[in-house]
Design a protein around this motif. Sequence first.
Motif, PDB file in Angstrom:
ATOM      1  N   LEU A   1     -23.465  20.924  37.503  1.00  0.00           N
ATOM      2  CA  LEU A   1     -24.698  20.402  38.103  1.00  0.00           C
ATOM      3  C   LEU A   1     -25.922  20.936  37.380  1.00  0.00           C
ATOM      4  N   TYR A   2     -25.949  22.222  37.103  1.00  0.00           N
ATOM      5  CA  TYR A   2     -27.103  22.807  36.411  1.00  0.00           C
ATOM      6  C   TYR A   2     -27.204  22.300  34.973  1.00  0.00           C
ATOM      7  N   ARG A   3     -26.068  22.100  34.305  1.00  0.00           N
ATOM      8  CA  ARG A   3     -26.085  21.601  32.928  1.00  0.00           C
ATOM      9  C   ARG A   3     -26.603  20.161  32.888  1.00  0.00           C
ATOM     10  N   TRP A   4     -26.183  19.327  33.841  1.00  0.00           N
ATOM     11  CA  TRP A   4     -26.549  17.915  33.830  1.00  0.00           C
ATOM     12  C   TRP A   4     -27.939  17.652  34.402  1.00  0.00           C
ATOM     13  N   TYR A   5     -28.345  18.423  35.413  1.00  0.00           N
ATOM     14  CA  TYR A   5     -29.587  18.112  36.125  1.00  0.00           C
ATOM     15  C   TYR A   5     -30.672  19.180  35.997  1.00  0.00           C
ATOM     16  N   GLY A   6     -30.321  20.339  35.520  1.00  0.00           N
ATOM     17  CA  GLY A   6     -31.304  21.410  35.384  1.00  0.00           C
ATOM     18  C   GLY A   6     -31.431  22.254  36.634  1.00  0.00           C
ATOM     19  N   ASP A   7     -31.828  21.637  37.719  1.00  0.00           N
ATOM     20  CA  ASP A   7     -31.954  22.317  39.005  1.00  0.00           C
ATOM     21  C   ASP A   7     -31.985  21.264  40.109  1.00  0.00           C
ATOM     22  N   LYS A   8     -32.192  21.706  41.340  1.00  0.00           N
ATOM     23  CA  LYS A   8     -32.188  20.778  42.469  1.00  0.00           C
ATOM     24  C   LYS A   8     -33.282  19.734  42.325  1.00  0.00           C
ATOM     25  N   ASN A   9     -34.448  20.129  41.872  1.00  0.00           N
ATOM     26  CA  ASN A   9     -35.522  19.158  41.663  1.00  0.00           C
ATOM     27  C   ASN A   9     -35.116  18.110  40.634  1.00  0.00           C
ATOM     28  N   GLY A  10     -34.448  18.526  39.580  1.00  0.00           N
ATOM     29  CA  GLY A  10     -33.993  17.596  38.555  1.00  0.00           C
ATOM     30  C   GLY A  10     -32.977  16.608  39.091  1.00  0.00           C
ATOM     31  N   LEU A  11     -32.069  17.085  39.928  1.00  0.00           N
ATOM     32  CA  LEU A  11     -31.068  16.213  40.535  1.00  0.00           C
ATOM     33  C   LEU A  11     -31.747  15.166  41.418  1.00  0.00           C
ATOM     34  N   PHE A  12     -32.644  15.620  42.290  1.00  0.00           N
ATOM     35  CA  PHE A  12     -33.289  14.673  43.194  1.00  0.00           C
ATOM     36  C   PHE A  12     -34.248  13.744  42.455  1.00  0.00           C
ATOM     37  N   LYS A  13     -34.843  14.208  41.383  1.00  0.00           N
ATOM     38  CA  LYS A  13     -35.685  13.336  40.556  1.00  0.00           C
ATOM     39  C   LYS A  13     -34.831  12.221  39.961  1.00  0.00           C
ATOM     40  N   THR A  14     -33.657  12.562  39.466  1.00  0.00           N
ATOM     41  CA  THR A  14     -32.732  11.572  38.926  1.00  0.00           C
ATOM     42  C   THR A  14     -32.359  10.553  39.991  1.00  0.00           C
ATOM     43  N   MET A  15     -32.112  11.016  41.209  1.00  0.00           N
ATOM     44  CA  MET A  15     -31.739  10.121  42.297  1.00  0.00           C
ATOM     45  C   MET A  15     -32.893   9.188  42.675  1.00  0.00           C
ATOM     46  N   VAL A  16     -34.106   9.706  42.729  1.00  0.00           N
ATOM     47  CA  VAL A  16     -35.271   8.884  43.051  1.00  0.00           C
ATOM     48  C   VAL A  16     -35.497   7.832  41.962  1.00  0.00           C
ATOM     49  N   GLU A  17     -35.358   8.233  40.708  1.00  0.00           N
ATOM     50  CA  GLU A  17     -35.527   7.288  39.605  1.00  0.00           C
ATOM     51  C   GLU A  17     -34.480   6.176  39.663  1.00  0.00           C
ATOM     52  N   ALA A  18     -33.238   6.524  39.998  1.00  0.00           N
ATOM     53  CA  ALA A  18     -32.179   5.512  40.115  1.00  0.00           C
ATOM     54  C   ALA A  18     -32.491   4.543  41.249  1.00  0.00           C
ATOM     55  N   ASN A  19     -32.980   5.072  42.370  1.00  0.00           N
ATOM     56  CA  ASN A  19     -33.359   4.204  43.494  1.00  0.00           C
ATOM     57  C   ASN A  19     -34.491   3.271  43.108  1.00  0.00           C
ATOM     58  N   ALA A  20     -35.469   3.781  42.400  1.00  0.00           N
ATOM     59  CA  ALA A  20     -36.607   2.955  41.973  1.00  0.00           C
ATOM     60  C   ALA A  20     -36.139   1.861  41.028  1.00  0.00           C
ATOM     61  N   ARG A  21     -35.248   2.196  40.107  1.00  0.00           N
ATOM     62  CA  ARG A  21     -34.709   1.220  39.157  1.00  0.00           C
ATOM     63  C   ARG A  21     -33.937   0.122  39.894  1.00  0.00           C
ATOM     64  N   GLU A  22     -33.081   0.509  40.854  1.00  0.00           N
ATOM     65  CA  GLU A  22     -32.315  -0.466  41.625  1.00  0.00           C
ATOM     66  C   GLU A  22     -33.221  -1.361  42.456  1.00  0.00           C
ATOM     67  N   THR A  23     -34.283  -0.792  43.017  1.00  0.00           N
ATOM     68  CA  THR A  23     -35.230  -1.570  43.814  1.00  0.00           C
ATOM     69  C   THR A  23     -35.962  -2.573  42.936  1.00  0.00           C
ATOM     70  N   ARG A  24     -36.415  -2.134  41.762  1.00  0.00           N
ATOM     71  CA  ARG A  24     -37.075  -3.035  40.817  1.00  0.00           C
ATOM     72  C   ARG A  24     -36.180  -4.203  40.434  1.00  0.00           C
ATOM     73  N   GLU A  25     -34.926  -3.891  40.131  1.00  0.00           N
ATOM     74  CA  GLU A  25     -33.973  -4.927  39.740  1.00  0.00           C
ATOM     75  C   GLU A  25     -33.724  -5.909  40.884  1.00  0.00           C
ATOM     76  N   ALA A  26     -33.639  -5.398  42.107  1.00  0.00           N
ATOM     77  CA  ALA A  26     -33.406  -6.280  43.261  1.00  0.00           C
ATOM     78  C   ALA A  26     -34.602  -7.194  43.522  1.00  0.00           C
ATOM     79  N   LEU A  27     -35.785  -6.728  43.218  1.00  0.00           N
ATOM     80  CA  LEU A  27     -36.981  -7.512  43.480  1.00  0.00           C
ATOM     81  C   LEU A  27     -37.252  -8.553  42.396  1.00  0.00           C
ATOM     82  N   GLN A  28     -36.633  -8.398  41.247  1.00  0.00           N
ATOM     83  CA  GLN A  28     -36.895  -9.340  40.138  1.00  0.00           C
ATOM     84  C   GLN A  28     -36.127 -10.616  40.272  1.00  0.00           C
TER      85      GLN A  28
END
Length: 72
Positions: A45-72
Amino acid sequence: MREEARTERQAQIERAAYRLLRERGYGGTSMLAIAREARASNETLYRWYGDKNGLFKTMVEANARETREALQ
């Protein structure tokens, strides 16, 4: 690890993080708890995401990307 396997493993980790986030909130969720829930090593987890903030940032970005794609 092959890219396909890594992508699936990251999805498993992120699903575990979502489960714990719903149950415990951000402050009550640790990287160690996520690693245990996902049956992954804490080091991974630390190698892939850096820390907890990095993990949750990745998750938020994925959600934003999926939302954008659904709206297009």
